[in-house]
Design a protein around this motif. Sequence first.
Motif, short mmCIF file in Angstrom:
data_model
loop_
_atom_site.label_atom_id
_atom_site.label_comp_id
_atom_site.label_asym_id
_atom_site.label_seq_id
_atom_site.Cartn_x
_atom_site.Cartn_y
_atom_site.Cartn_z
N GLU A 251 -8.00 -49.84 154.10
CA GLU A 251 -7.40 -48.99 153.08
C GLU A 251 -5.88 -49.00 153.22
N LEU A 252 -5.19 -49.32 152.12
CA LEU A 252 -3.75 -49.14 152.09
C LEU A 252 -3.52 -47.65 151.94
N LEU B 47 4.10 -50.86 154.99
CA LEU B 47 2.73 -50.66 154.52
C LEU B 47 1.89 -50.13 155.69
N PHE C 230 -1.92 -49.19 156.90
CA PHE C 230 -3.34 -49.42 156.62
C PHE C 230 -4.20 -48.61 157.58
N THR D 10 -2.48 -62.86 153.47
CA THR D 10 -2.27 -61.84 152.45
C THR D 10 -1.22 -62.30 151.46
N LEU E 68 1.31 -61.03 148.47
CA LEU E 68 1.96 -59.87 147.87
C LEU E 68 2.50 -60.27 146.50
N ARG F 233 0.62 -55.51 143.68
CA ARG F 233 -0.73 -55.88 144.09
C ARG F 233 -0.67 -56.57 145.45
N ILE F 234 -1.71 -56.33 146.25
CA ILE F 234 -1.90 -57.03 147.52
C ILE F 234 -3.28 -57.68 147.47
N PRO G 151 -11.73 -53.60 150.59
CA PRO G 151 -10.37 -53.09 150.42
C PRO G 151 -10.33 -51.85 149.52
N THR H 281 -7.26 -48.45 148.24
CA THR H 281 -5.88 -48.00 148.27
C THR H 281 -5.78 -46.52 147.94
N GLU I 216 -2.21 -51.95 143.85
CA GLU I 216 -3.60 -52.39 143.79
C GLU I 216 -3.90 -53.27 145.01
N VAL I 217 -5.10 -53.13 145.59
CA VAL I 217 -5.50 -53.93 146.74
C VAL I 217 -6.81 -54.62 146.40
#
Length: 148
Positions: free
Chosen positions: A39-40, A52, A54, A71, A73, A113-114, A138, A140, A145-146
């Motif tokens: 979770e972001l 960031l 997590f 990842t 970005l 977005r990630i 995932p 967030t 957005e993840v």
Amino acid sequence: MPHFRSAFLAALSLTIAQGAAAETPAATPASASPALKVELNAADTTEANCKLTFLITNELSAPLDKAVYETVLFDREGTVNRLTLFDFGELPVGRPRVRQFVVPQTTCENLGRILFNGAQSCDGAGIEAGTCESALAPATRTEIEVLG
């Protein structure tokens, strides 16, 4: 009068049946798939960098000695900002862990977005190849957005 009585009894029967159905526990899935929840939790701009944060919970059957994700970005317009590796390190089973990564020369407001593009490494006793990708869940708590 008999028609009113029949309608009343039908409505009463329906109400009783609905109440009984509400008391019946809902069916639960046979077994939920084990997950690696990522979770972001926060995204904070400090100076010209984005930090960031997590929250990771390993719900797999075994601890992970190492979990590193490639990842991507993206900026707010959807253009790739950069590819990077996030090393989440050791992840014991069932114990949440917090990991922070600083993305230099980018503000969090610029990130849209990630994408967890894939697991670069996923090591642990009894962990099969591809587990870190297939079990990734995932989420967030931010406006970023993840995806996985």
